[in-house]
Design an enzyme around this catalytic site. Structure first.
Site, PDB file in Angstrom:
ATOM      1  N   GLY A  85     -27.075  47.105  -6.935  1.00  0.00           N
ATOM      2  CA  GLY A  85     -26.996  47.139  -5.334  1.00  0.00           C
ATOM      3  C   GLY A  85     -26.536  45.815  -4.858  1.00  0.00           C
ATOM      4  O   GLY A  85     -25.715  45.420  -4.050  1.00  0.00           O
ATOM      5  N   GLY A 128     -37.418  45.498  -3.102  1.00  0.00           N
ATOM      6  CA  GLY A 128     -36.674  44.925  -1.946  1.00  0.00           C
ATOM      7  C   GLY A 128     -37.341  43.550  -1.374  1.00  0.00           C
ATOM      8  O   GLY A 128     -36.859  42.483  -1.099  1.00  0.00           O
ATOM      9  N   GLY A 171     -33.909  50.916  10.489  1.00  0.00           N
ATOM     10  CA  GLY A 171     -34.406  51.452   9.442  1.00  0.00           C
ATOM     11  C   GLY A 171     -35.843  52.181   9.612  1.00  0.00           C
ATOM     12  O   GLY A 171     -36.247  53.027   8.607  1.00  0.00           O
ATOM     13  N   THR A 230     -29.201  51.347   1.060  1.00  0.00           N
ATOM     14  CA  THR A 230     -30.154  50.939   2.058  1.00  0.00           C
ATOM     15  C   THR A 230     -30.044  49.336   2.019  1.00  0.00           C
ATOM     16  O   THR A 230     -30.049  48.671   3.314  1.00  0.00           O
ATOM     17  CB  THR A 230     -31.633  51.280   1.818  1.00  0.00           C
ATOM     18  OG1 THR A 230     -31.523  52.690   1.520  1.00  0.00           O
ATOM     19  CG2 THR A 230     -32.701  50.986   2.787  1.00  0.00           C
ATOM     20  N   HIS A 237     -31.773  49.117  -7.541  1.00  0.00           N
ATOM     21  CA  HIS A 237     -31.851  48.135  -6.474  1.00  0.00           C
ATOM     22  C   HIS A 237     -31.005  46.618  -6.938  1.00  0.00           C
ATOM     23  O   HIS A 237     -30.101  46.046  -6.206  1.00  0.00           O
ATOM     24  CB  HIS A 237     -33.308  47.706  -6.178  1.00  0.00           C
ATOM     25  CG  HIS A 237     -33.342  46.432  -5.006  1.00  0.00           C
ATOM     26  ND1 HIS A 237     -33.164  46.878  -3.667  1.00  0.00           N
ATOM     27  CD2 HIS A 237     -33.757  45.330  -5.389  1.00  0.00           C
ATOM     28  CE1 HIS A 237     -33.218  45.627  -2.877  1.00  0.00           C
ATOM     29  NE2 HIS A 237     -33.685  44.801  -3.863  1.00  0.00           N
ATOM     30  N   GLY A 238     -31.211  46.411  -8.348  1.00  0.00           N
ATOM     31  CA  GLY A 238     -30.642  45.108  -8.626  1.00  0.00           C
ATOM     32  C   GLY A 238     -28.985  45.325  -8.647  1.00  0.00           C
ATOM     33  O   GLY A 238     -28.575  44.165  -8.486  1.00  0.00           O
ATOM     34  N   HIS A 280     -31.096  61.152  -7.928  1.00  0.00           N
ATOM     35  CA  HIS A 280     -30.686  59.900  -8.069  1.00  0.00           C
ATOM     36  C   HIS A 280     -31.380  59.076  -9.088  1.00  0.00           C
ATOM     37  O   HIS A 280     -31.485  57.797  -9.040  1.00  0.00           O
ATOM     38  CB  HIS A 280     -30.632  59.041  -6.662  1.00  0.00           C
ATOM     39  CG  HIS A 280     -30.125  59.609  -5.473  1.00  0.00           C
ATOM     40  ND1 HIS A 280     -30.545  60.532  -4.518  1.00  0.00           N
ATOM     41  CD2 HIS A 280     -28.896  59.356  -4.902  1.00  0.00           C
ATOM     42  CE1 HIS A 280     -29.638  60.671  -3.815  1.00  0.00           C
ATOM     43  NE2 HIS A 280     -28.630  60.095  -3.835  1.00  0.00           N
TER      44      HIS A 280
END
Length: 585
Positions: free
Chosen positions: A406, A560, A488, A446, A403-404, A217
């Protein structure tokens, strides 16, 4: 780099549409992914696989007779949402239960487990197998924490063959678990991959160097070395894998040569001819080790866009596993033997029409609060969009850098859903519930799962009966943290958003207990949240894709945690004067 695209945000959907159109003999598009376009044997187990897009031929290319019955397809490098998995499983179900197969990544585990619970609640027997073949991502004593990479293929193939042969769900699950136990992989990369619309790759490798033990990934490797020759690379990979023979296999005392399926997998940019040169030496080394090679595979089987890299998988077969591996199958990207031609499915609508959810009854007080929730989500959207690139940069230090992206997908969807809720007269709780479901469904990954859990928990706490107050909101935040820790498995100190959400919830509860307004209580707790986010720079990650690269992230805050603090501060601005701060992390 990825050159051919329209809107990067639409890339995954357009890719699925094109794949289904070009492979309609095998698959049809369904809500959430693809399913077989041929009739399956009634009263047999259905195998539903899935993961993020960007890995073709995994996962959609493995749907067809003798292989998977459906594939849930998430956004680029992001797990499919629980809703996507659920709808694909419903479309694929043959009446004897469903086995879910996926790589062992935090987002996939969360979403597939949620889908499994939902299917079971509806009376559909459902089990799961998380693939854990990557030896670089955790020591053998922590095998359950390992990532799933090219070993997906071996687990999916034999489980599917068992299902096709009429095995029970218990037996199919056992076959998948046994195959996973007997599969090991090790990979390297020479360059990172670049997502559609991105200017730079998710990670870089210095010229003349090779990343060792990378993920699929965009996660960087756990080590670097000079680029070896093809023979030296083969020797490195074989040495690593033979150093960890699965338990129960004894190379020395076996009366006959131990049989193994080798898979040399290209990750996107290494050409087939190069792979053949490497495999030449792999075959020599396996023969020298006294192993009997069975049906070797060389080619692109689990990719990572344009990543230049390769991985070697060894699948240590027993008699039953070998027979299932060799069983006929016919899928777009993987075919073996000769299958009996299957009848195409009857004509039907392949995409489920969107259904408008009923709006529960509410009170005027709760209804009046819903626009304030929409304003808070809109402020969250603004701050996420402004900081999306920086959030990706932080995430790429030890993770996959998405992350940004998503967060942007999720918060946009949440705002759209909340806007619809408010327009239809929803109360505060319903507005948050609709935003939660949209965030989780559109973001995937996630962060999508966790933010969906968080917003739903706050919605449960504020309800639709009264005007939300500080105590109700504080209860919701505390419950959100508890839900995330329950699903989680993260806890404070693991370097996740929990390191912000827990102290924020505790501070908000304490401030609310002094009878302060929600604005005052939130503002005081926001200070604590920001400090907690900053403090994650001194932690090493113990969860998620960043865990194998823990030391690399020391000195950098968790993405996160940073996005959580940004949103908390943005919401406070709407409570005080309606502003949407766009400060950088």
């Amino acid at each position: 780099m990825t050159r051919l695209f329209n809107d990067p945000a639409a890339f995954a959907d357009e890719m699925i549409e094109g794949f289904a159109a070009s492979h309609s003999h095998w698959v049809r598009r369904v809500s959430g992914g693809v399913a077989r376009n041929t009739e399956s044997t009634p009263d047999t187990v259905a195998l539903v696989i899935g993961g993020g897009s960007g890995h073709y031929p995994a996962f959609a290319g493995l749907v067809g007779q003798g292989l998977a019955h459906g594939a849930a397809m998430g956004n680029l490098f992001a797990s499919p949402s629980s809703q996507q998995i659920y709808t694909v499983a419903k479309a694929a179900n043959n009446g004897r239960g469903v086995l879910l197969g996926y790589g062992n990544y935090a987002g996939d585990v969360l979403h597939f487990n949620q889908a499994q619970e939902r299917l079971r609640a509806e009376g559909i027997d459902c089990r799961s197998v998380a693939v854990t073949d990557d030896i670089s991502s955790a020591p053998v004593a922590e095998h359950s924490k390992r990532r799933g990479i090219a070993g997906d293929l071996t687990v999916f193939k034999v489980a599917a063959a068992a299902a096709e042969a009429g095995y029970s769900l218990d037996a199919v699950t056992e076959i998948g678990e046994r195959a996973n136990h007997r599969t090991r992989s090790f990979g390297v990369a020479f360059t990172g991959c670049t997502l559609p619309g991105a200017d730079t790759p998710l990670f870089t490798v210095p010229e003349g160097r090779m990343a060792v033990g990378m993920g699929i990934h965009g996660e960087p490797g756990i080590d670097e070395t000079d680029i070896p020759t093809a023979d030296e690379l083969a020797e490195l990979m074989v040495e690593k894998l033979l150093a960890e023979v699965p338990a129960g296999i004894d190379l020395k005392s076996s009366p006959t040569p131990v049989r193994v399926v080798p898979i040399l997998n290209g990750l996107g940019s290494v050409k087939y001819e190069e792979l053949f040169v490497v495999y030449r030496r792999v075959a020599q080394l396996l023969d020298r080790a006294g192993l009997q090679v069975v049906d070797p595979q060389v080619g692109e089987l689990v990719t990572s866009f344009d990543m230049a890299g390769t991985s070697l998988t060894l699948f240590w077969v027993d008699e039953e596993l070998e027979a299932l591996w060799a069983a006929p199958c016919d899928a777009p990207a993987f075919r073996r033997g000769s299958v009996t031609a299957a009848v195409l499915s009857p004509e039907h609508s392949s995409l489920s029409p969107a259904t408008e959810l009923d709006i529960p009854d509410t009170t005027p007080e709760s209804q009046a609060a819903a626009p304030h929730i929409l304003a808070a989500l809109t402020a969250a959207e603004a701050v996420v969009i402004t900081n999306a690139d920086e959030l990706g940069r932080i995430d790429a230090v030890a993770g996959d850098g998405d992350h940004g992206i998503g967060m942007e997908r999720g918060v946009r969807a949440a705002v759209i859903a909340a806007t619809d809720a408010v327009a239809r007269g929803a109360g505060a709780g319903t507005t948050l519930h609709m935003a939660a479901d949209a965030w989780a469904d559109k973001a995937g990954g996630t962060s999508g799962a966790l933010w969906g859990l968080a917003l739903r928990a706050v919605g449960d706490a504020v309800g639709n009966a009264v005007k939300p107050n500080a105590n109700a909101v504080a209860t919701g935040v505390v419950n959100a943290a508890a839900a995330i820790m329950r699903f989680g498995k993260a806890k404070p100190g693991d370097k996740t958003l929990i390191d912000v959400l827990v102290p924020f919830g505790d501070a908000l509860t304490a401030e609310a207990g002094t009878q302060q307004s929600i604005t005052q209580a939130w503002g005081a707790a926001a200070v604590i949240a920001q400090q907690a986010a900053d403090n994650t720079a001194q932690l090493v990650p113990l969860m998620g894709r960043a865990r194998p690269h823990a030391e690399k992230s020391l000195g950098t805050p968790d993405a996160g945690a940073v996005s959580m603090a940004l949103i908390i501060n943005a919401v406070h601005a709407t409570l005080t004067h309606g502003a949407s701060p766009k400060e950088n992390p």
